[in-house]
Design a protein around this motif. Structure first.
Motif, PDB file in Angstrom:
ATOM      1  N   CYS A   1       0.824  -1.209   0.000  1.00 41.79           N
ATOM      2  CA  CYS A   1       0.000   0.000   0.000  1.00 41.79           C
ATOM      3  C   CYS A   1       0.857   1.258   0.000  1.00 41.79           C
ATOM      4  CB  CYS A   1      -0.946  -0.001   1.199  1.00 41.79           C
ATOM      5  SG  CYS A   1      -2.293  -1.185   1.036  1.00 41.79           S
ATOM      6  N   SER A   2       1.939   1.240   0.736  1.00 41.42           N
ATOM      7  CA  SER A   2       2.837   2.397   0.762  1.00 41.42           C
ATOM      8  C   SER A   2       3.475   2.611  -0.599  1.00 41.42           C
ATOM      9  CB  SER A   2       3.928   2.202   1.817  1.00 41.42           C
ATOM     10  OG  SER A   2       3.342   2.084   3.096  1.00 41.42           O
ATOM     11  N   ALA A   3       3.900   1.528  -1.248  1.00 39.64           N
ATOM     12  CA  ALA A   3       4.510   1.638  -2.575  1.00 39.64           C
ATOM     13  C   ALA A   3       3.501   2.165  -3.594  1.00 39.64           C
ATOM     14  CB  ALA A   3       5.055   0.285  -3.015  1.00 39.64           C
ATOM     15  N   VAL A   4       2.266   1.722  -3.509  1.00 41.12           N
ATOM     16  CA  VAL A   4       1.228   2.207  -4.427  1.00 41.12           C
ATOM     17  C   VAL A   4       0.999   3.701  -4.213  1.00 41.12           C
ATOM     18  CG1 VAL A   4      -1.247   2.052  -4.945  1.00 41.12           C
ATOM     19  CG2 VAL A   4       0.116  -0.020  -4.755  1.00 41.12           C
ATOM     20  N   SER A   5       0.985   4.145  -2.960  1.00 44.98           N
ATOM     21  CA  SER A   5       0.780   5.563  -2.670  1.00 44.98           C
ATOM     22  C   SER A   5       1.932   6.407  -3.199  1.00 44.98           C
ATOM     23  CB  SER A   5       0.630   5.775  -1.170  1.00 44.98           C
ATOM     24  OG  SER A   5      -0.607   5.273  -0.725  1.00 44.98           O
ATOM     25  N   VAL A   6       3.162   5.942  -2.997  1.00 48.39           N
ATOM     26  CA  VAL A   6       4.330   6.691  -3.484  1.00 48.39           C
ATOM     27  C   VAL A   6       4.308   6.769  -5.007  1.00 48.39           C
ATOM     28  CG1 VAL A   6       6.851   6.632  -3.662  1.00 48.39           C
ATOM     29  CG2 VAL A   6       5.742   6.238  -1.461  1.00 48.39           C
ATOM     30  N   ALA A   7       3.984   5.671  -5.676  1.00 44.82           N
ATOM     31  CA  ALA A   7       3.917   5.678  -7.138  1.00 44.82           C
ATOM     32  C   ALA A   7       2.826   6.627  -7.618  1.00 44.82           C
ATOM     33  CB  ALA A   7       3.652   4.264  -7.647  1.00 44.82           C
ATOM     34  N   GLY A   8       1.677   6.621  -6.952  1.00 44.36           N
ATOM     35  CA  GLY A   8       0.595   7.514  -7.332  1.00 44.36           C
ATOM     36  C   GLY A   8       0.958   8.979  -7.149  1.00 44.36           C
ATOM     37  N   LEU A   9       1.641   9.274  -6.059  1.00 46.65           N
ATOM     38  CA  LEU A   9       2.076  10.657  -5.846  1.00 46.65           C
ATOM     39  C   LEU A   9       3.119  11.081  -6.877  1.00 46.65           C
ATOM     40  CD1 LEU A   9       2.171  10.779  -1.945  1.00 46.65           C
ATOM     41  CD2 LEU A   9       0.534  11.892  -3.472  1.00 46.65           C
TER      42      LEU A   9
ATOM     43  N   ILE B   1      -5.464  12.571  -8.986  1.00 44.74           N
ATOM     44  CA  ILE B   1      -4.553  11.426  -8.871  1.00 44.74           C
ATOM     45  C   ILE B   1      -3.939  11.381  -7.480  1.00 44.74           C
ATOM     46  CG2 ILE B   1      -2.373  10.465  -9.730  1.00 44.74           C
ATOM     47  CD1 ILE B   1      -3.193  11.565 -12.522  1.00 44.74           C
ATOM     48  N   ALA B   2      -3.574  12.542  -6.936  1.00 49.19           N
ATOM     49  CA  ALA B   2      -3.003  12.587  -5.584  1.00 49.19           C
ATOM     50  C   ALA B   2      -4.022  12.111  -4.554  1.00 49.19           C
ATOM     51  CB  ALA B   2      -2.540  14.004  -5.260  1.00 49.19           C
ATOM     52  N   ALA B   3      -5.280  12.485  -4.751  1.00 50.16           N
ATOM     53  CA  ALA B   3      -6.322  12.035  -3.818  1.00 50.16           C
ATOM     54  C   ALA B   3      -6.442  10.516  -3.851  1.00 50.16           C
ATOM     55  CB  ALA B   3      -7.653  12.684  -4.173  1.00 50.16           C
ATOM     56  N   TYR B   4      -6.457   9.941  -5.045  1.00 42.68           N
ATOM     57  CA  TYR B   4      -6.519   8.477  -5.141  1.00 42.68           C
ATOM     58  C   TYR B   4      -5.265   7.829  -4.550  1.00 42.68           C
ATOM     59  CZ  TYR B   4     -10.680   8.381  -8.125  1.00 42.68           C
ATOM     60  OH  TYR B   4     -11.944   8.494  -8.612  1.00 42.68           O
ATOM     61  N   ALA B   5      -4.130   8.453  -4.721  1.00 41.42           N
ATOM     62  CA  ALA B   5      -2.874   7.886  -4.231  1.00 41.42           C
ATOM     63  C   ALA B   5      -2.795   7.898  -2.710  1.00 41.42           C
ATOM     64  CB  ALA B   5      -1.693   8.650  -4.819  1.00 41.42           C
ATOM     65  N   LEU B   6      -3.470   8.827  -2.057  1.00 43.68           N
ATOM     66  CA  LEU B   6      -3.423   8.911  -0.604  1.00 43.68           C
ATOM     67  C   LEU B   6      -4.360   7.915   0.091  1.00 43.68           C
ATOM     68  CD1 LEU B   6      -3.175  12.763  -0.158  1.00 43.68           C
ATOM     69  CD2 LEU B   6      -1.372  11.056   0.173  1.00 43.68           C
ATOM     70  N   VAL B   7      -5.288   7.329  -0.646  1.00 42.57           N
ATOM     71  CA  VAL B   7      -6.249   6.385  -0.037  1.00 42.57           C
ATOM     72  C   VAL B   7      -5.551   5.153   0.539  1.00 42.57           C
ATOM     73  CG1 VAL B   7      -8.198   4.857  -0.536  1.00 42.57           C
ATOM     74  CG2 VAL B   7      -8.231   7.211  -1.341  1.00 42.57           C
TER      75      VAL B   7
ATOM     76  N   LEU C   1      -5.622   4.003   4.507  1.00 46.17           N
ATOM     77  CA  LEU C   1      -6.156   2.722   4.986  1.00 46.17           C
ATOM     78  C   LEU C   1      -5.149   1.986   5.865  1.00 46.17           C
ATOM     79  CD1 LEU C   1      -8.011   1.456   1.791  1.00 46.17           C
ATOM     80  CD2 LEU C   1      -9.024   2.363   3.885  1.00 46.17           C
ATOM     81  N   VAL C   2      -3.858   2.078   5.520  1.00 42.06           N
ATOM     82  CA  VAL C   2      -2.819   1.458   6.347  1.00 42.06           C
ATOM     83  C   VAL C   2      -2.757   2.131   7.702  1.00 42.06           C
ATOM     84  CG1 VAL C   2      -0.328   1.165   6.589  1.00 42.06           C
ATOM     85  CG2 VAL C   2      -1.424   0.596   4.436  1.00 42.06           C
ATOM     86  N   MET C   3      -2.831   3.441   7.713  1.00 47.75           N
ATOM     87  CA  MET C   3      -2.699   4.184   8.973  1.00 47.75           C
ATOM     88  C   MET C   3      -3.901   3.966   9.903  1.00 47.75           C
ATOM     89  SD  MET C   3      -1.049   7.663   7.434  1.00 47.75           S
ATOM     90  CE  MET C   3      -0.594   8.442   8.961  1.00 47.75           C
ATOM     91  N   THR C   4      -5.077   3.694   9.347  1.00 45.59           N
ATOM     92  CA  THR C   4      -6.255   3.463  10.194  1.00 45.59           C
ATOM     93  C   THR C   4      -6.363   2.021  10.660  1.00 45.59           C
ATOM     94  OG1 THR C   4      -7.628   3.067   8.255  1.00 45.59           O
ATOM     95  CG2 THR C   4      -7.605   5.306   9.142  1.00 45.59           C
ATOM     96  N   GLY C   5      -5.584   1.120  10.099  1.00 41.34           N
ATOM     97  CA  GLY C   5      -5.629  -0.279  10.522  1.00 41.34           C
ATOM     98  C   GLY C   5      -6.581  -1.140   9.708  1.00 41.34           C
ATOM     99  N   VAL C   6      -7.200  -0.569   8.714  1.00 40.47           N
ATOM    100  CA  VAL C   6      -8.144  -1.330   7.897  1.00 40.47           C
ATOM    101  C   VAL C   6      -7.424  -2.427   7.117  1.00 40.47           C
ATOM    102  CG1 VAL C   6      -9.767  -1.159   5.958  1.00 40.47           C
ATOM    103  CG2 VAL C   6      -9.747   0.587   7.730  1.00 40.47           C
ATOM    104  N   VAL C   7      -6.238  -2.146   6.647  1.00 38.32           N
ATOM    105  CA  VAL C   7      -5.487  -3.131   5.870  1.00 38.32           C
ATOM    106  C   VAL C   7      -5.122  -4.327   6.739  1.00 38.32           C
ATOM    107  CG1 VAL C   7      -3.356  -3.520   4.579  1.00 38.32           C
ATOM    108  CG2 VAL C   7      -4.658  -1.427   4.229  1.00 38.32           C
ATOM    109  N   GLN C   8      -4.676  -4.071   7.964  1.00 33.47           N
ATOM    110  CA  GLN C   8      -4.330  -5.169   8.879  1.00 33.47           C
ATOM    111  C   GLN C   8      -5.562  -6.022   9.178  1.00 33.47           C
ATOM    112  OE1 GLN C   8      -1.258  -6.029   9.931  1.00 33.47           O
ATOM    113  NE2 GLN C   8      -2.197  -7.819  10.878  1.00 33.47           N
ATOM    114  N   TRP C   9      -6.699  -5.362   9.428  1.00 31.40           N
ATOM    115  CA  TRP C   9      -7.934  -6.090   9.701  1.00 31.40           C
ATOM    116  C   TRP C   9      -8.358  -6.928   8.492  1.00 31.40           C
ATOM    117  CZ3 TRP C   9     -12.626  -5.589   7.156  1.00 31.40           C
ATOM    118  CH2 TRP C   9     -13.676  -6.320   7.712  1.00 31.40           C
TER     119      TRP C   9
END
Length: 146
Positions: A7-15, A33-39, A43-51
């Protein structure tokens, strides 16, 4: 751990793509594009990805999804059968009891008196077997050579 990295790599690529788009003076597209890249990073920071990762690899979670699916199938089946039968007996009796009597039970009777037959049309003589007179149609067909 790997899901967070992806998820972090996808965000960096999007930015990065957003930066290139902004460099080309397409600021509205770059902001989108930046808005989509920050999603994903959000999600990682809120814990949704871990869940989601814990749920996706948990046999108990998949068994729960199966139980929910079976419950939904039972609800849908019983509802379909109930519709086909017209509801339960209690519901049919209640509907029949709640249905009011007709306001004007004789409304289907003719209001202009008894029906009379229209006057019989005179026959043209050539047809005595009771069939309709097609002489005008025959004249039109003869006129066109048919």
């Amino acid at each position: 751990m790997i899901a967070e990295t992806v998820c972090s790599a996808v965000s960096v690529a999007g930015l990065g793509i957003a930066a290139v788009t902004a460099y080309r003076k397409r600021f509205l597209s770059a902001a989108r594009i930046a808005a989509y890249a920050l999603v994903p990073i959000g999600l990682v920071m809120t814990g949704v990805v871990q869940w989601a990762a814990d749920t996706a690899f948990s046999p108990t979670a998949w068994a729960g999804i199966g139980v929910l699916g079976a419950a939904w199938a039972l609800f849908a089946t019983t509802r379909a059968v109930e519709r086909r039968r017209g509801g339960t007996r209690k519901q049919r009796k209640a509907a029949a009891a709640a249905q009011p009597d007709a306001v004007a039970p004789r409304a289907s009777a003719p209001s202009l008196g008894p029906a009379t037959r229209p006057a019989a049309r005179p026959k043209t003589g050539s047809r005595t077997d009771g069939s309709e007179d097609f002489s005008d149609i025959e004249a039109i067909l003869k006129k066109h050579g048919i």
